[in-house]
Scaffold this active site. Structure first.
Site, PDB file in Angstrom:
ATOM      1  N   GLY A  12       0.833  -1.215   0.061  1.00  8.87           N
ATOM      2  CA  GLY A  12      -0.208   0.179  -0.103  1.00  8.87           C
ATOM      3  C   GLY A  12       0.798   1.175  -0.060  1.00  8.87           C
ATOM      4  O   GLY A  12       1.859   1.121  -0.431  1.00  8.87           O
ATOM      5  N   PHE A  13       0.308   2.385   0.604  1.00  8.39           N
ATOM      6  CA  PHE A  13       0.902   3.559   0.435  1.00  8.39           C
ATOM      7  C   PHE A  13       2.439   3.411   1.163  1.00  8.39           C
ATOM      8  O   PHE A  13       3.493   4.084   0.785  1.00  8.39           O
ATOM      9  CB  PHE A  13       0.379   4.558   0.958  1.00  8.39           C
ATOM     10  CG  PHE A  13      -0.754   5.212   0.071  1.00  8.39           C
ATOM     11  CD1 PHE A  13      -0.359   6.164  -1.078  1.00  8.39           C
ATOM     12  CD2 PHE A  13      -2.110   4.928   0.161  1.00  8.39           C
ATOM     13  CE1 PHE A  13      -1.045   6.670  -1.975  1.00  8.39           C
ATOM     14  CE2 PHE A  13      -2.987   5.024  -0.860  1.00  8.39           C
ATOM     15  CZ  PHE A  13      -2.634   6.060  -1.854  1.00  8.39           C
ATOM     16  N   GLU A 162     -17.991  11.521   0.431  1.00  7.18           N
ATOM     17  CA  GLU A 162     -17.630  11.232  -0.894  1.00  7.18           C
ATOM     18  C   GLU A 162     -18.436  10.608  -1.749  1.00  7.18           C
ATOM     19  O   GLU A 162     -19.264  10.728  -2.726  1.00  7.18           O
ATOM     20  CB  GLU A 162     -16.234  10.665  -1.143  1.00  7.18           C
ATOM     21  CG  GLU A 162     -15.063  11.762  -0.658  1.00  7.18           C
ATOM     22  CD  GLU A 162     -13.786  11.201  -0.811  1.00  7.18           C
ATOM     23  OE1 GLU A 162     -12.759  12.074  -0.432  1.00  7.18           O
ATOM     24  OE2 GLU A 162     -13.673  10.211  -0.589  1.00  7.18           O
ATOM     25  N   ASP A 291      -1.403   2.545   8.269  1.00 11.63           N
ATOM     26  CA  ASP A 291      -2.645   2.470   9.102  1.00 11.63           C
ATOM     27  C   ASP A 291      -2.511   1.175  10.299  1.00 11.63           C
ATOM     28  O   ASP A 291      -3.266   1.221  11.160  1.00 11.63           O
ATOM     29  CB  ASP A 291      -3.577   1.851   8.312  1.00 11.63           C
ATOM     30  CG  ASP A 291      -4.373   3.023   7.542  1.00 11.63           C
ATOM     31  OD1 ASP A 291      -3.487   4.214   7.404  1.00 11.63           O
ATOM     32  OD2 ASP A 291      -5.139   2.847   6.905  1.00 11.63           O
TER      33      ASP A 291
END
Ligand SMILES: Cc1cc2nc3c(=O)[nH]c(=O)nc-3n(C[C@H](O)[C@H](O)[C@H](O)COP(=O)(O)OP(=O)(O)OC[C@H]3O[C@@H](n4cnc5c(N)ncnc54)[C@H](O)[C@@H]3O)c2cc1C
Length: 418
Positions: A12-13, A162, A291
């Site tokens: 991931g990031f 969103e 996270d």
């Protein structure tokens, strides 16, 4: 297998940034998927504005020609600190000298795991395609049966906002004209938040502006209303029952269960309480980032679960490893907070950049620019930009294909095994 240098769990990031920054080390990057997913745009796949390939980039393409990184598509099931190995679902164990643990988080249902089947969340490309499928099928069914259509979104954070904004727009402006027997007044979108305001991480004035914009788009916002039950035919908030089969979950996260095998203290969300250098207590060569990490910020509260936090942590840890900095000489990780953005819909967003707070068209332009800039790959940037321009002008979302996933999986199950 020969002993490897650095093993990274999760692309991931956080994990991807670490792998890209570790130019001189021998790296094994293990991810259960074959691609990096740009999560901030997942809701656009879920609402048929973008295609899955626009926001995902295969690891093998990212690391093509970079011989220092070996990519493995595998699920890590356990970390054995004593033996310095990670255990995989299919293959044999992979040894490590240094380990970066970045498996992210998954949505959590506050102890009501059964709710997941009625109120799916949004974390992966598979989740997004599943939600898109449900949304498109709901419109088809409402058109066929001529009944009202209600979408309930649980959670008033950026993802919930969103999703609500995108659904309101697509429902009222883009899909509506394509479904002649669907009365647009029959479409209801309810955004449910347990706290006193939506976008609680933003300042109260920006929260209020986002709420006003959503209400003008036809979204009903219910505040201070925790969900108490979710069933196949609807959800209960307080004493009210909202009848709908279209419930989307955008509330609550729980860090990866894999972290339990590290056997170190974790917080209530399952995040590892890391030391200031992001290593775990008693093991300076195992780092937890993104996270999955509970890393205290300047005010003592944990840093937020945001892509820039994970990326900066990935870069920081890679530097410690590259330079071989011993634990006693490591400076604590410090997050450089450049602000927050959240979009509400077409040409509307809120921006909080230090002392500067603004909402509306310019915030939305900034949001578009930042997201295009951080997307991986030139092709993806161009494609997303073109899709957005097309949508901005025509109001026609481009990815409205129903694969009929449920039927496909039934067919796959029915296929005779050889
Ligand atoms: C819908 C949505 C919208 C968001 N919007 C924004 C936004 O606008 N701005 C922002 O800054 N942040 C946003 N975020 C948050 C941001 O995406 C996360 O903070 C960030 O992705 C965390 O990075 P990470 O590397 O810790 O984990 P992730 O990016 O989640 O990556 C974890 C990786 O680990 C892999 N993995 C997990 N478990 C295993 C295992 N056992 N074995 C092998 N591989 C495994 C996964 O496949 C995944 O590739 C959003 C998140 C979501 C879900």
């Amino acid at each position: 297998m020969a002993r490897t240098g650095v093993v990274i769990i999760g692309g991931g990031f956080g994990g991807l940034t670490a792998a890209l920054s570790l130019r001189d080390a021998d790296v094994v990057l293990i991810d259960r998927t074959n691609h990096h997913c740009f999560q901030p745009l997942l809701y656009q796949v879920a609402t048929a504005a973008l295609s899955p390939g626009d926001i995902a980039w295969p690891f093998r393409a990212i690391f093509r020609g970079q011989r220092h990184v070996r990519v493995m598509m595998e699920e890590v099931v356990r970390i054995d600190r004593a033996r310095r190995e990670v255990h995989l679902h299919h293959d044999g164990p992979v040894p490590f000298d240094t380990l970066i643990v970045a498996p992210g988080s998954r949505h959590a249902y506050f102890g009501h795991d059964a709710w997941e089947s009625y109120a799916p969340g949004l974390k992966t490309i598979t989740d997004a395609v599943h939600l898109r499928e449900r949304m498109l099928l709901a419109f088809e069914e409402a058109e066929r049966e001529g009944h009202p259509l209600t979408f309930a979104i649980v959670g008033g954070g950026p993802t919930g906002v969103e999703l609500a904004g995108a659904l309101a727009e697509i429902g009222r402006r883009a899909l509506g004209p394509d479904f002649p027997s669907l009365r647009l007044d029959d479409l209801a979108i309810v955004l449910i938040e347990a706290g006193p305001r939506i976008l609680p991480a933003f300042s109260p004035d920006l929260s209020a502006r986002a709420a006003g914009a959503l209400q003008r788009m036809g979204v009903t916002i219910k505040l201070d209303t925790p969900v108490t039950d979710i069933r196949s035919d609807g959800l209960t908030i307080g004493t009210e029952f909202v009848r709908t089969t279209n419930i989307l979950w955008a509330a609550g996260n729980r860090a990866s269960p894999l972290l339990a095998s590290l056997d170190v203290p974790r917080d209530q969300s399952g995040r590892v309480k890391v030391l200031p250098d992001l290593s775990i207590p008693g093991d300076p060569h195992i780092f937890v980032i993104g996270d999955a990490a509970h890393c205290a910020g300047p005010e003592g509260t944990p840093l937020p679960a945001l892509a820039p936090v994970a990326m900066q942590q990935g870069r920081y840890v890679a530097r410690l490893i590259r330079l071989g900095i011993p634990p006693e000489k490591r400076r604590p990780f410090a997050y450089a907070d450049r602000g927050m953005l959240s979009t509400i819909g077409r040409a509307q967003a809120v921006a909080q950049l230090g002392r500067f707070r603004f909402a509306g068209f310019f915030a939305w332009l900034l949001w578009c620019g930042v997201h295009i800039f951080f997307l991986i790959g030139f092709r993806n940037r161009v494609r997303v930009m073109l899709e957005w321009m097309w949508y901005y002008v025509t109001f026609k979302p481009g990815a409205r294909v129903i694969y009929n996933l449920a039927q496909l999986s039934d067919t796959a199950r029915a296929r005779p095994q050889r």
